[in-house]
Design a protein around this motif. Sequence first.
Motif, PDB file in Angstrom:
ATOM      1  N   SER A  76      70.241  65.347  54.011  1.00 54.82           N
ATOM      2  CA  SER A  76      69.899  65.921  52.920  1.00 54.82           C
ATOM      3  C   SER A  76      70.706  67.203  52.860  1.00 54.82           C
ATOM      4  O   SER A  76      71.191  67.538  51.665  1.00 54.82           O
ATOM      5  N   MET A  77      70.549  68.085  53.861  1.00 52.16           N
ATOM      6  CA  MET A  77      71.380  69.196  54.007  1.00 52.16           C
ATOM      7  C   MET A  77      72.885  68.843  53.780  1.00 52.16           C
ATOM      8  O   MET A  77      73.714  69.688  53.125  1.00 52.16           O
ATOM      9  N   LEU A  78      73.237  67.878  54.313  1.00 55.81           N
ATOM     10  CA  LEU A  78      75.034  67.732  54.038  1.00 55.81           C
ATOM     11  C   LEU A  78      75.143  67.365  52.821  1.00 55.81           C
ATOM     12  O   LEU A  78      76.084  67.867  52.293  1.00 55.81           O
ATOM     13  N   PHE A 133      82.491  78.839  50.724  1.00 57.06           N
ATOM     14  CA  PHE A 133      82.053  79.381  51.989  1.00 57.06           C
ATOM     15  C   PHE A 133      80.586  78.902  52.148  1.00 57.06           C
ATOM     16  O   PHE A 133      80.253  78.454  53.233  1.00 57.06           O
ATOM     17  N   LEU A 134      79.728  78.736  50.954  1.00 58.18           N
ATOM     18  CA  LEU A 134      78.332  78.328  51.018  1.00 58.18           C
ATOM     19  C   LEU A 134      78.372  76.908  51.536  1.00 58.18           C
ATOM     20  O   LEU A 134      77.360  76.438  52.297  1.00 58.18           O
ATOM     21  N   ALA A 135      79.476  76.140  51.117  1.00 61.02           N
ATOM     22  CA  ALA A 135      79.358  74.650  51.634  1.00 61.02           C
ATOM     23  C   ALA A 135      79.324  74.655  53.249  1.00 61.02           C
ATOM     24  O   ALA A 135      78.642  74.125  53.973  1.00 61.02           O
ATOM     25  N   LEU A 136      80.543  75.460  53.600  1.00 55.82           N
ATOM     26  CA  LEU A 136      80.643  75.336  55.339  1.00 55.82           C
ATOM     27  C   LEU A 136      79.571  75.953  55.674  1.00 55.82           C
ATOM     28  O   LEU A 136      79.128  75.388  56.929  1.00 55.82           O
ATOM     29  N   ALA A 137      79.166  77.048  55.224  1.00 60.31           N
ATOM     30  CA  ALA A 137      77.838  77.677  56.102  1.00 60.31           C
ATOM     31  C   ALA A 137      76.765  76.838  56.174  1.00 60.31           C
ATOM     32  O   ALA A 137      75.975  76.967  57.120  1.00 60.31           O
ATOM     33  N   GLN A 138      76.265  76.051  55.195  1.00 62.02           N
ATOM     34  CA  GLN A 138      75.345  75.054  55.105  1.00 62.02           C
ATOM     35  C   GLN A 138      75.634  74.046  56.045  1.00 62.02           C
ATOM     36  O   GLN A 138      74.681  73.710  56.601  1.00 62.02           O
ATOM     37  N   ILE A 139      76.548  73.614  56.386  1.00 59.56           N
ATOM     38  CA  ILE A 139      76.869  72.606  57.101  1.00 59.56           C
ATOM     39  C   ILE A 139      76.656  73.035  58.677  1.00 59.56           C
ATOM     40  O   ILE A 139      75.949  72.689  59.369  1.00 59.56           O
ATOM     41  N   MET A 140      77.309  74.423  59.009  1.00 55.93           N
ATOM     42  CA  MET A 140      77.190  74.817  60.237  1.00 55.93           C
ATOM     43  C   MET A 140      75.742  75.084  60.633  1.00 55.93           C
ATOM     44  O   MET A 140      75.190  74.766  61.678  1.00 55.93           O
ATOM     45  N   VAL A 185      73.606  71.767  60.703  1.00 57.02           N
ATOM     46  CA  VAL A 185      73.831  70.649  61.576  1.00 57.02           C
ATOM     47  C   VAL A 185      73.325  71.468  62.993  1.00 57.02           C
ATOM     48  O   VAL A 185      72.890  70.765  63.967  1.00 57.02           O
ATOM     49  N   GLY A 186      73.967  72.743  63.323  1.00 62.91           N
ATOM     50  CA  GLY A 186      73.284  73.361  64.691  1.00 62.91           C
ATOM     51  C   GLY A 186      71.726  73.460  64.635  1.00 62.91           C
ATOM     52  O   GLY A 186      71.311  73.152  65.671  1.00 62.91           O
ATOM     53  N   ALA A 187      71.117  73.694  63.471  1.00 56.43           N
ATOM     54  CA  ALA A 187      69.856  73.495  63.441  1.00 56.43           C
ATOM     55  C   ALA A 187      68.926  72.251  63.902  1.00 56.43           C
ATOM     56  O   ALA A 187      68.082  72.025  64.889  1.00 56.43           O
ATOM     57  N   VAL A 188      69.799  71.105  63.357  1.00 56.88           N
ATOM     58  CA  VAL A 188      69.103  69.826  63.544  1.00 56.88           C
ATOM     59  C   VAL A 188      69.273  69.494  64.936  1.00 56.88           C
ATOM     60  O   VAL A 188      68.489  68.761  65.716  1.00 56.88           O
ATOM     61  N   VAL A 189      70.496  69.834  65.449  1.00 53.64           N
ATOM     62  CA  VAL A 189      70.992  69.431  66.928  1.00 53.64           C
ATOM     63  C   VAL A 189      70.006  69.880  67.909  1.00 53.64           C
ATOM     64  O   VAL A 189      69.252  69.449  68.573  1.00 53.64           O
ATOM     65  N   VAL A 190      69.688  71.015  67.678  1.00 48.64           N
ATOM     66  CA  VAL A 190      68.902  72.065  68.507  1.00 48.64           C
ATOM     67  C   VAL A 190      67.092  71.287  68.174  1.00 48.64           C
ATOM     68  O   VAL A 190      66.681  71.189  69.255  1.00 48.64           O
ATOM     69  N   LEU A 191      66.789  71.008  67.039  1.00 48.16           N
ATOM     70  CA  LEU A 191      65.501  70.376  67.081  1.00 48.16           C
ATOM     71  C   LEU A 191      65.512  69.209  67.520  1.00 48.16           C
ATOM     72  O   LEU A 191      64.552  68.686  68.124  1.00 48.16           O
ATOM     73  N   ILE A 241      82.641  71.276  61.221  1.00 51.74           N
ATOM     74  CA  ILE A 241      82.547  69.692  61.286  1.00 51.74           C
ATOM     75  C   ILE A 241      82.641  69.518  62.709  1.00 51.74           C
ATOM     76  O   ILE A 241      82.090  68.473  63.178  1.00 51.74           O
ATOM     77  N   GLY A 242      83.281  70.308  63.570  1.00 49.57           N
ATOM     78  CA  GLY A 242      83.487  69.957  64.952  1.00 49.57           C
ATOM     79  C   GLY A 242      81.938  70.131  65.441  1.00 49.57           C
ATOM     80  O   GLY A 242      81.740  69.376  66.697  1.00 49.57           O
ATOM     81  N   ALA A 243      80.899  70.764  65.010  1.00 47.94           N
ATOM     82  CA  ALA A 243      79.509  70.725  65.539  1.00 47.94           C
ATOM     83  C   ALA A 243      78.939  69.339  65.201  1.00 47.94           C
ATOM     84  O   ALA A 243      77.699  69.167  65.980  1.00 47.94           O
ATOM     85  N   VAL A 244      79.313  68.529  64.051  1.00 53.34           N
ATOM     86  CA  VAL A 244      78.644  67.380  63.986  1.00 53.34           C
ATOM     87  C   VAL A 244      78.815  66.244  64.902  1.00 53.34           C
ATOM     88  O   VAL A 244      77.869  65.367  64.904  1.00 53.34           O
ATOM     89  N   GLY A 245      79.634  66.285  65.558  1.00 49.15           N
ATOM     90  CA  GLY A 245      80.090  65.301  66.614  1.00 49.15           C
ATOM     91  C   GLY A 245      78.832  64.952  67.675  1.00 49.15           C
ATOM     92  O   GLY A 245      78.598  63.907  68.035  1.00 49.15           O
ATOM     93  N   VAL A 246      78.162  66.239  68.120  1.00 54.99           N
ATOM     94  CA  VAL A 246      77.089  66.083  69.193  1.00 54.99           C
ATOM     95  C   VAL A 246      75.971  65.149  68.757  1.00 54.99           C
ATOM     96  O   VAL A 246      75.076  64.745  69.474  1.00 54.99           O
ATOM     97  N   LEU A 247      75.768  65.179  67.505  1.00 55.69           N
ATOM     98  CA  LEU A 247      74.560  64.555  66.766  1.00 55.69           C
ATOM     99  C   LEU A 247      74.708  63.036  67.248  1.00 55.69           C
ATOM    100  O   LEU A 247      73.590  62.342  67.458  1.00 55.69           O
TER     101      LEU A 247
END
Lengths: 170, 174, 431
Positions: free
Chosen positions: A37-39, A52-59, A62-68, C133-139
């Motif tokens: 959904s976020m992507l 900027f918003l698109a890339l900040a959203q991805i960053m 993705v970081g939040a979901v990985v940590v979750l 995008i580089g952070a997506v790979g770890v998923l």
Amino acid sequence: MLELSLFVILALFIVGGAVATITNRQPLFSAFGFLVSMLAMAGVFGLLENQFLALAQIMVSVGAVVVLNILSIMTVNAKEENLPKELHKYRWILLSAVLVSPVTFLIYKSMSMAYQHFSRLETVSTKVMGERLFSAWVLPFEIVSILLLTAMVGAIVIARKKDVIAKETR
Amino acid sequence: MSQKIKTVKRYGERFQDKLYLPAIYDGVKVTFKHLFDNVTDMNAVDTLEYPEEQPKDISERYRGLHRLTHREDGSEACVACFMCATACPSNCIFIEAEEREDGVDEKRPKSFFIDTLECVFCGYCVEACPCDAIRMDTGIFSLTGNSREDFVMGKEQLLSHKGAFGEENSRART
Amino acid sequence: MSTASVLVAVFSLILGALLALLTIPVLVWLERRIASLIQDRLGPNRTNIFGFRLGGVVQSFADVVKLLLKEEYYPSHIKMGRWLFMLAPVITFSAALLAFMVIPFADTLNIGDEALRIQALPVDFGVLWYLAIGAVGVLGVVYGGWLSHNKYALLGAARAGSMVVSYELPLGLSVLALVVTYNTVDFNAMVQWQSGTFFGFLPAWGILVQPLGGIILIIALFAETNRNPFTVAEGESEIVAGYMTEHTAMKFAMYFMGEYVAMNSASAVIITMLFGGYQLPWVSTEMLLTHFSSFALAVMVVLPVLVGIIIKWMRKNNTVRGSVSTDGGRGFETKVLSSALIIMTLFIEGVFIYLGFFTENILANTLAVALFQIMVFVVKLMLFNIFFIIIRWTVPRFRYDQVQRLGWYYLLPLALLNLLVTAIIVVGVSS
């Protein structure tokens, strides 16, 4: 035409990801739906030409979901039999959708009037965003950073509490 | 009783060790020297390019494929005493004995099979034989075949293998 | 959309895809060959196509064929989430591939009155794209490991995930310090910034302008790509194959290729931000264009020397020791490759003589300089991949708590300190 079809596809992903988030029993599959959904939302930001918003959203997402994910694997580690049973899941979801529908209706009605109040969006580049953020919007920026700091400190306190208590009761 | 105490020197306390990057640099020097020397002269690399180059360190004591030795008159030296079959830890020697007519000895093997797929090439059969009839000095290290039956070697085949070291004929039964 | 912009866009896209995908077999071969030559043995050198051994690159193609033809097999103890089990390696592979697409391969061409970028995705926010995008790979790693329903895979996935997440902080902070120094988020502008001189005689490369930030960036990129000495995800002697244990055939191939593509994009980012990108030191694009005839002369002198060294090396080393045939067993291949190299050299010499001394065509000069810069970029990329490989076979693996201690106790404060000092210096110099 191309924009419309792209938007339809992205909107389907957003809605599908949101539905997957709330209907899955396993926490990791919900997290995956959230990520999709976020992507897709980042894609919609890209369609609106806001890089900027698109890339900040991805960053962020993705970081939040990985940590979750890692958190739910390592700390919670719920086995299949310990997850809540969720009886009559779909009936409850339908009931809550019906209860929330007046708010949805109001938001939908306001959309046709709301965009008249938005100024014409010029192309927002990272540089412009940075300048605005630090000149006209610096107070909300600092408040948000204090909020993040308190969240971090709270997380550390919660994570440390068991060690401290264990030491004191030894 | 006094004990000898040996103090082991501890490493890792200086700043360079904690930094770890000088250690990586030293390691990369060694690695890069090997790489450079080998790339500029690839013929000097210590690798045997089999099958064009055969191994050069097959010694006399190398336990290769088995062979049965001959007497002076050309017959087999084996008297079918079953010592090798008894000594074999893998039970891979199968002998059938028969009488020997020409008075040179009492018995000879009617059939002598070694299953080289089961054999562990330990050499106990060579040590056990009282007649110096079976030896493993052919120097053959590579066995190939198309089916499992190809690896069961019979008496004629074992008699035909040539020894690479040592004498041709049996030393105990002439 | 003029024809020039369409042509350049298509060419950059093809170049980006080729550089990312065709380097996979080359990198697999390089890793094996360099690993074996470091260990005093020869690597893969037997597979050939009609006698063309090409040093063993054909072995990588044989591997690809094997992985393609293997049976797709789902272990029966995996009951839930088979679609995500299959999708996880695809996520890793495509994230690594996308992250490579914003690296500039040559300077922007100024044809007519347009500025055409030579990037596969001609965007001007390259740094942000790479970080996102580089952070997506770890998923893909985390999902692949968890869904394998296997203790070892779960351990590997959790370790890899937390290591990557903890090293994103020093990575982001050192990138931020570099962005503050170069005053842009555009990769191409960063490379252009590095074409001047620094303190008079040193080339203004990122590694000399920001030594601490550069070292932190390199270490963090080693950790992001799960590359030795940070291979906690698949410590081969500890947890079998880590998160890749239950993935067979094509899924494993995707993980395998994704790791090499990630190493490739990490090398590309390091070159672009720290080592001057597609440029030679001290020489900028305008210098090459204005002094085109001396540049052509230099290329015409250096190229035959290099080709001569390569041919001499091939004649000496492309043999089989102890072979019974008279030419050492690979003479045909040496002859064909030498003649191909000589023909290519003659062709390039002819082109440069024509361009340098007989015409003054600005468009042709620009194209020649762009092609030269692409060549320099490819050579630097291969050199840095070799650096990654040499470090892999030199440094022993770090323990997991050592990895986390390094990331949080040492690299994070150093990166913050670096950012502070950089910001002070930049503000002080510019005021």
